[in-house]
Design a protein around this motif. Structure first.
Motif, PDB file in Angstrom:
ATOM      1  N   LYS A   1      -3.698  -5.656  14.351  1.00  0.00           N
ATOM      2  CA  LYS A   1      -4.932  -4.987  13.951  1.00  0.00           C
ATOM      3  C   LYS A   1      -4.858  -3.468  14.114  1.00  0.00           C
ATOM      4  O   LYS A   1      -5.775  -2.757  13.722  1.00  0.00           O
ATOM      5  CB  LYS A   1      -6.103  -5.502  14.794  1.00  0.00           C
ATOM      6  N   ASP A   2      -3.779  -2.966  14.680  1.00  0.00           N
ATOM      7  CA  ASP A   2      -3.651  -1.541  14.987  1.00  0.00           C
ATOM      8  C   ASP A   2      -3.371  -0.743  13.713  1.00  0.00           C
ATOM      9  O   ASP A   2      -2.288  -0.820  13.143  1.00  0.00           O
ATOM     10  CB  ASP A   2      -2.525  -1.350  16.000  1.00  0.00           C
ATOM     11  N   SER A   3      -4.349   0.057  13.275  1.00  0.00           N
ATOM     12  CA  SER A   3      -4.205   0.796  12.010  1.00  0.00           C
ATOM     13  C   SER A   3      -3.150   1.894  12.108  1.00  0.00           C
ATOM     14  O   SER A   3      -2.523   2.236  11.102  1.00  0.00           O
ATOM     15  CB  SER A   3      -5.548   1.376  11.575  1.00  0.00           C
ATOM     16  N   ASP A  56      -8.097  -6.137   4.991  1.00  0.00           N
ATOM     17  CA  ASP A  56      -7.315  -6.374   6.203  1.00  0.00           C
ATOM     18  C   ASP A  56      -7.316  -7.839   6.631  1.00  0.00           C
ATOM     19  O   ASP A  56      -6.971  -8.166   7.751  1.00  0.00           O
ATOM     20  CB  ASP A  56      -7.816  -5.494   7.344  1.00  0.00           C
ATOM     21  N   ARG A 114      -5.785 -12.290  14.079  1.00  0.00           N
ATOM     22  CA  ARG A 114      -4.546 -11.529  14.229  1.00  0.00           C
ATOM     23  C   ARG A 114      -4.448 -10.994  15.646  1.00  0.00           C
ATOM     24  O   ARG A 114      -5.450 -10.840  16.334  1.00  0.00           O
ATOM     25  CB  ARG A 114      -4.521 -10.351  13.253  1.00  0.00           C
ATOM     26  N   TYR A 174      -6.138 -11.691   6.993  1.00  0.00           N
ATOM     27  CA  TYR A 174      -4.875 -12.404   7.129  1.00  0.00           C
ATOM     28  C   TYR A 174      -5.156 -13.876   6.890  1.00  0.00           C
ATOM     29  O   TYR A 174      -5.996 -14.469   7.560  1.00  0.00           O
ATOM     30  CB  TYR A 174      -4.277 -12.188   8.523  1.00  0.00           C
TER      31      TYR A 174
END
Length: 85
Positions: A59-61, A34, A54, A36
């Motif tokens: 970051k929201d899965s 995850d 981010r 960036y």
């Protein structure tokens, strides 16, 4: 006005080659899935590649999963995923 834009652009932007550095870095380094990668300079506009922060939304899965599913639908493709569905 074009002269001003060109001067400011040179101060805050990077070359085409330098623009590819974060992509190459992300593709060749051992990074978390995850992560960036972006320019490490001032305001993340230029500089050598580094792992950068981010936004909360990025970051929201749940949003990421929905985007992935929509991408699969729109391209009629199924991609392997390690995220639980």
């Amino acid at each position: 006005m074009k002269v001003v834009a060109a001067v400011v652009g040179r101060l805050v932007q990077q070359s085409e080659n330098a623009g590819a550095w974060p992509v190459l870095y992300a593709a060749t380094q051992d990074l978390p899935g995850d992560a960036y990668v972006g320019p490490g300079g001032r305001f993340e506009q230029s500089g050598h590649p580094v792992v950068v922060g981010r936004s909360v939304t990025a970051k929201d899965s749940d949003i990421a999963r929905k985007l992935w599913e929509l991408s699969e639908q729109l391209t009629s493709t199924t991609f392997p995923s390690q995220l639980s569905r």
